[in-house]
Write a protein that holds these residues in place. Sequence first.
Motif, PDB file in Angstrom:
ATOM      1  N   SER A 179      19.160  88.738  49.895  1.00 46.34           N
ATOM      2  CA  SER A 179      19.116  87.534  50.516  1.00 46.34           C
ATOM      3  C   SER A 179      17.466  87.276  51.026  1.00 46.34           C
ATOM      4  O   SER A 179      16.910  88.234  51.216  1.00 46.34           O
ATOM      5  CB  SER A 179      20.158  87.615  51.950  1.00 46.34           C
ATOM      6  OG  SER A 179      19.561  88.689  52.744  1.00 46.34           O
ATOM      7  N   PRO A 180      17.440  85.954  51.422  1.00 48.15           N
ATOM      8  CA  PRO A 180      16.206  85.556  51.876  1.00 48.15           C
ATOM      9  C   PRO A 180      15.578  86.302  53.096  1.00 48.15           C
ATOM     10  O   PRO A 180      14.607  86.669  53.318  1.00 48.15           O
ATOM     11  CB  PRO A 180      16.256  84.223  52.365  1.00 48.15           C
ATOM     12  CG  PRO A 180      17.441  83.567  51.512  1.00 48.15           C
ATOM     13  CD  PRO A 180      18.445  84.810  51.495  1.00 48.15           C
ATOM     14  N   LYS A 181      16.645  86.858  54.105  1.00 48.77           N
ATOM     15  CA  LYS A 181      16.300  87.444  55.087  1.00 48.77           C
ATOM     16  C   LYS A 181      16.135  89.126  54.688  1.00 48.77           C
ATOM     17  O   LYS A 181      15.685  89.965  55.594  1.00 48.77           O
ATOM     18  CB  LYS A 181      16.988  87.627  56.515  1.00 48.77           C
ATOM     19  CG  LYS A 181      17.181  86.036  57.095  1.00 48.77           C
ATOM     20  CD  LYS A 181      18.013  86.049  58.123  1.00 48.77           C
ATOM     21  CE  LYS A 181      18.345  84.598  58.657  1.00 48.77           C
ATOM     22  NZ  LYS A 181      19.131  84.544  59.626  1.00 48.77           N
ATOM     23  N   LYS A 182      16.478  89.515  53.719  1.00 46.97           N
ATOM     24  CA  LYS A 182      16.626  90.868  53.157  1.00 46.97           C
ATOM     25  C   LYS A 182      17.288  91.739  53.983  1.00 46.97           C
ATOM     26  O   LYS A 182      16.974  92.846  54.349  1.00 46.97           O
ATOM     27  CB  LYS A 182      15.331  91.314  52.880  1.00 46.97           C
ATOM     28  CG  LYS A 182      14.489  90.685  51.791  1.00 46.97           C
ATOM     29  CD  LYS A 182      13.267  91.523  51.480  1.00 46.97           C
ATOM     30  CE  LYS A 182      12.387  90.841  50.292  1.00 46.97           C
ATOM     31  NZ  LYS A 182      11.323  91.319  50.031  1.00 46.97           N
ATOM     32  N   LYS A 234      20.241  90.311  43.348  1.00 47.52           N
ATOM     33  CA  LYS A 234      19.478  89.379  44.471  1.00 47.52           C
ATOM     34  C   LYS A 234      19.553  90.060  45.702  1.00 47.52           C
ATOM     35  O   LYS A 234      20.401  90.745  46.264  1.00 47.52           O
ATOM     36  CB  LYS A 234      20.176  88.092  44.685  1.00 47.52           C
ATOM     37  CG  LYS A 234      20.006  87.055  43.418  1.00 47.52           C
ATOM     38  CD  LYS A 234      20.722  86.049  43.963  1.00 47.52           C
ATOM     39  CE  LYS A 234      20.956  84.884  42.765  1.00 47.52           C
ATOM     40  NZ  LYS A 234      21.472  83.767  43.105  1.00 47.52           N
ATOM     41  N   SER A 272      25.131  95.799  52.792  1.00 51.96           N
ATOM     42  CA  SER A 272      24.633  95.028  53.963  1.00 51.96           C
ATOM     43  C   SER A 272      24.680  95.997  55.316  1.00 51.96           C
ATOM     44  O   SER A 272      25.356  97.292  55.050  1.00 51.96           O
ATOM     45  CB  SER A 272      25.352  93.852  54.503  1.00 51.96           C
ATOM     46  OG  SER A 272      26.967  94.228  54.755  1.00 51.96           O
ATOM     47  N   HIS A 322      14.901  88.901  42.880  1.00 53.89           N
ATOM     48  CA  HIS A 322      15.880  88.552  41.755  1.00 53.89           C
ATOM     49  C   HIS A 322      15.665  89.045  40.387  1.00 53.89           C
ATOM     50  O   HIS A 322      14.775  88.528  39.683  1.00 53.89           O
ATOM     51  CB  HIS A 322      16.038  86.808  42.064  1.00 53.89           C
ATOM     52  CG  HIS A 322      16.951  86.179  41.346  1.00 53.89           C
ATOM     53  ND1 HIS A 322      17.075  84.899  41.026  1.00 53.89           N
ATOM     54  CD2 HIS A 322      18.117  86.680  40.770  1.00 53.89           C
ATOM     55  CE1 HIS A 322      18.054  84.468  40.297  1.00 53.89           C
ATOM     56  NE2 HIS A 322      18.834  85.832  40.214  1.00 53.89           N
ATOM     57  N   SER A 338      21.020  91.490  53.292  1.00 55.91           N
ATOM     58  CA  SER A 338      22.061  91.607  52.524  1.00 55.91           C
ATOM     59  C   SER A 338      21.648  91.712  51.218  1.00 55.91           C
ATOM     60  O   SER A 338      20.646  91.176  50.795  1.00 55.91           O
ATOM     61  CB  SER A 338      23.068  90.560  52.749  1.00 55.91           C
ATOM     62  OG  SER A 338      23.829  90.729  54.009  1.00 55.91           O
ATOM     63  N   TYR A 339      22.395  92.428  50.178  1.00 52.24           N
ATOM     64  CA  TYR A 339      21.790  92.694  48.677  1.00 52.24           C
ATOM     65  C   TYR A 339      22.969  92.540  47.979  1.00 52.24           C
ATOM     66  O   TYR A 339      24.019  93.137  48.208  1.00 52.24           O
ATOM     67  CB  TYR A 339      20.956  94.067  48.760  1.00 52.24           C
ATOM     68  CG  TYR A 339      20.009  94.170  49.376  1.00 52.24           C
ATOM     69  CD1 TYR A 339      18.784  93.830  49.386  1.00 52.24           C
ATOM     70  CD2 TYR A 339      20.068  94.710  51.020  1.00 52.24           C
ATOM     71  CE1 TYR A 339      17.563  93.934  50.109  1.00 52.24           C
ATOM     72  CE2 TYR A 339      18.932  94.871  51.741  1.00 52.24           C
ATOM     73  CZ  TYR A 339      17.525  94.536  51.351  1.00 52.24           C
ATOM     74  OH  TYR A 339      16.755  94.419  51.984  1.00 52.24           O
ATOM     75  N   PHE A 340      22.795  91.796  46.834  1.00 54.02           N
ATOM     76  CA  PHE A 340      23.982  91.673  46.033  1.00 54.02           C
ATOM     77  C   PHE A 340      23.608  91.907  44.316  1.00 54.02           C
ATOM     78  O   PHE A 340      22.775  91.907  44.046  1.00 54.02           O
ATOM     79  CB  PHE A 340      24.319  90.168  45.890  1.00 54.02           C
ATOM     80  CG  PHE A 340      24.657  89.584  47.562  1.00 54.02           C
ATOM     81  CD1 PHE A 340      25.867  89.634  47.783  1.00 54.02           C
ATOM     82  CD2 PHE A 340      23.623  89.003  48.205  1.00 54.02           C
ATOM     83  CE1 PHE A 340      26.569  89.245  49.321  1.00 54.02           C
ATOM     84  CE2 PHE A 340      23.640  88.548  49.497  1.00 54.02           C
ATOM     85  CZ  PHE A 340      25.041  88.677  49.854  1.00 54.02           C
ATOM     86  N   LYS A 353      28.375  93.868  47.052  1.00 56.64           N
ATOM     87  CA  LYS A 353      27.368  93.701  48.381  1.00 56.64           C
ATOM     88  C   LYS A 353      26.927  95.032  49.477  1.00 56.64           C
ATOM     89  O   LYS A 353      27.908  95.714  49.371  1.00 56.64           O
ATOM     90  CB  LYS A 353      28.242  92.624  49.402  1.00 56.64           C
ATOM     91  CG  LYS A 353      27.496  92.275  50.644  1.00 56.64           C
ATOM     92  CD  LYS A 353      28.321  91.359  51.388  1.00 56.64           C
ATOM     93  CE  LYS A 353      27.660  90.922  52.574  1.00 56.64           C
ATOM     94  NZ  LYS A 353      28.392  89.997  53.491  1.00 56.64           N
TER      95      LYS A 353
END
Length: 189
Positions: A107-110, A105, A139, A77, A112-114, A137
Amino acid sequence: MTRFYWRKYRSLGVVTTLAILYLIVRAKNYEHKAFVFLANVHPSEPWEFVADFSNMKYLNPTIIDFNLLDESGDYVHWKYSLEYSEKLSHWPHSYNTAVAHFNIKASPKKDSYFIHSTHKTCLLFGLYCLNSVSEFKFSHGNSSKGASCEEHIQYQCPTVLSSFCRREVVYQRKAIMNNLFKKFDGRKF
């Protein structure tokens, strides 16, 4: 009696002129979506490349220069703010400046990325400013063998310049997606 009519018509002319000026500079919100698929690339690779604004000069040919204002966070993050200037693709003798805030950021599971960003773009020596919001995004999309890169933009533009603004946004987004495709040599759908 003549003086009264002259004041009346002058007042009417001023009100009409102000109403026309309001309609010219009144900003409306518009949207645009852009997409590219990069084959055999993990989504974190284009995410890292796009998140680093120093790569934006390669991706977006309208960017002239930028100055980092603030930065914090880590790989999962990261936040930063900057000021940048860009020329207009369809009116290259003019340029604008913008202040942008980026929120990057994973995502917690890595999976997806934003990249969320807000931009305040000012024209006419900073006298007229417009806002835009972007969500980029990265993914796997429907395939686990590549990266789906999607950007959704909401931007403001004066109603009378809507076609000019749209051409500008489409030009920049197309350049970014095409240059991202070239960089990672993916397969575009």
